[in-house]
Design a protein around this motif. Structure first.
Motif, PDB file in Angstrom:
ATOM      1  N   GLN A   1      37.355  51.161  51.736  1.00 52.90           N
ATOM      2  CA  GLN A   1      36.737  50.569  50.553  1.00 52.90           C
ATOM      3  C   GLN A   1      36.203  51.631  49.601  1.00 52.90           C
TER       4      GLN A   1
ATOM      5  N   CYS B   1      39.132  53.708  48.168  1.00 55.39           N
ATOM      6  CA  CYS B   1      40.233  52.871  47.669  1.00 55.39           C
ATOM      7  C   CYS B   1      41.572  53.322  48.248  1.00 55.39           C
TER       8      CYS B   1
ATOM      9  N   THR C   1      44.545  52.738  51.544  1.00 55.79           N
ATOM     10  CA  THR C   1      45.078  51.701  52.421  1.00 55.79           C
ATOM     11  C   THR C   1      44.633  51.942  53.855  1.00 55.79           C
TER      12      THR C   1
ATOM     13  N   ASP D   1      45.274  45.521  40.257  1.00 56.08           N
ATOM     14  CA  ASP D   1      45.872  45.711  41.574  1.00 56.08           C
ATOM     15  C   ASP D   1      45.776  44.469  42.442  1.00 56.08           C
ATOM     16  N   SER D   2      44.775  43.645  42.200  1.00 62.51           N
ATOM     17  CA  SER D   2      44.580  42.435  43.029  1.00 62.51           C
ATOM     18  C   SER D   2      45.420  41.257  42.551  1.00 62.51           C
ATOM     19  N   GLN D   3      46.095  41.417  41.418  1.00 59.02           N
ATOM     20  CA  GLN D   3      46.960  40.339  40.913  1.00 59.02           C
ATOM     21  C   GLN D   3      48.234  40.269  41.751  1.00 59.02           C
TER      22      GLN D   3
ATOM     23  N   LYS E   1      41.279  47.864  39.606  1.00 62.72           N
ATOM     24  CA  LYS E   1      41.112  47.017  40.782  1.00 62.72           C
ATOM     25  C   LYS E   1      41.523  45.579  40.476  1.00 62.72           C
ATOM     26  N   GLU E   2      41.143  45.088  39.301  1.00 61.93           N
ATOM     27  CA  GLU E   2      41.538  43.731  38.900  1.00 61.93           C
ATOM     28  C   GLU E   2      43.060  43.628  38.783  1.00 61.93           C
TER      29      GLU E   2
END
Length: 149
Positions: A59, A62, A64, A146-148, A143-144
């Motif tokens: 976290q 950022c 994996t 990437d989360s799509q 981040k927004e």
């Protein structure tokens, strides 16, 4: 004259920071510590008052799960960190710095302070706060995105 993209400028800045850190700090005397290992050691040392787990590194940096696992495994092999069980959950292993890694934390703190002084030289407090807000906004945007799906 064409201006370079913000992404390219940030990438270039990061490259210069890494070059300076590698050539003008204590790091050049510590061959077994890579830049990434140094950041992880610093994070664990800074959070010494609490248990740190692999998910915390994922976290914070950022990265994996597989990247974190690979880096941690290499750091264990190099004698920089150990995995210790916690009494409240047998599945969890907290990450603990070894004496070898603890020796390097003082050097890293000194180097980090020096880099911050160099980077922020002649910036006003207001400019630094504005810069931080821009960087945080960029991180949020990425981040927004990437989360799509």
């Amino acid at each position: 004259m064409k201006t370079r993209s913000i992404g390219m400028e940030l990438r270039t800045l990061n490259n210069i920071i890494m070059r300076v850190m590698n050539n003008h700090t204590h790091k050049k005397y510590i061959d077994s510590i890579t830049g990434t290992n140094g950041w992880i050691i610093g994070y664990i040392a800074h959070h010494g008052h609490q248990d740190v787990f692999q998910k915390d590194l994922e976290q914070h940096f950022c990265i994996t799960r597989s990247t974190a696992s690979s880096v941690i495994n290499l750091m264990v092999q190099r004698g920089l960190i150990e995995r210790h069980s916690v009494p409240y959950d047998a599945r969890l292993k907290k990450l603990v710095l070894t004496p070898k890694a603890l020796q390097f934390t003082r050097f890293m703190e000194e180097d980090g302070k020096k880099m911050e002084e160099i980077l922020t030289k002649e910036f006003s407090l207001e400019e630094l706060e504005t810069l931080r807000s821009y960087i945080l906004r960029m991180k949020t945007n990425l981040k927004e995105y990437d989360s799509q799906p």
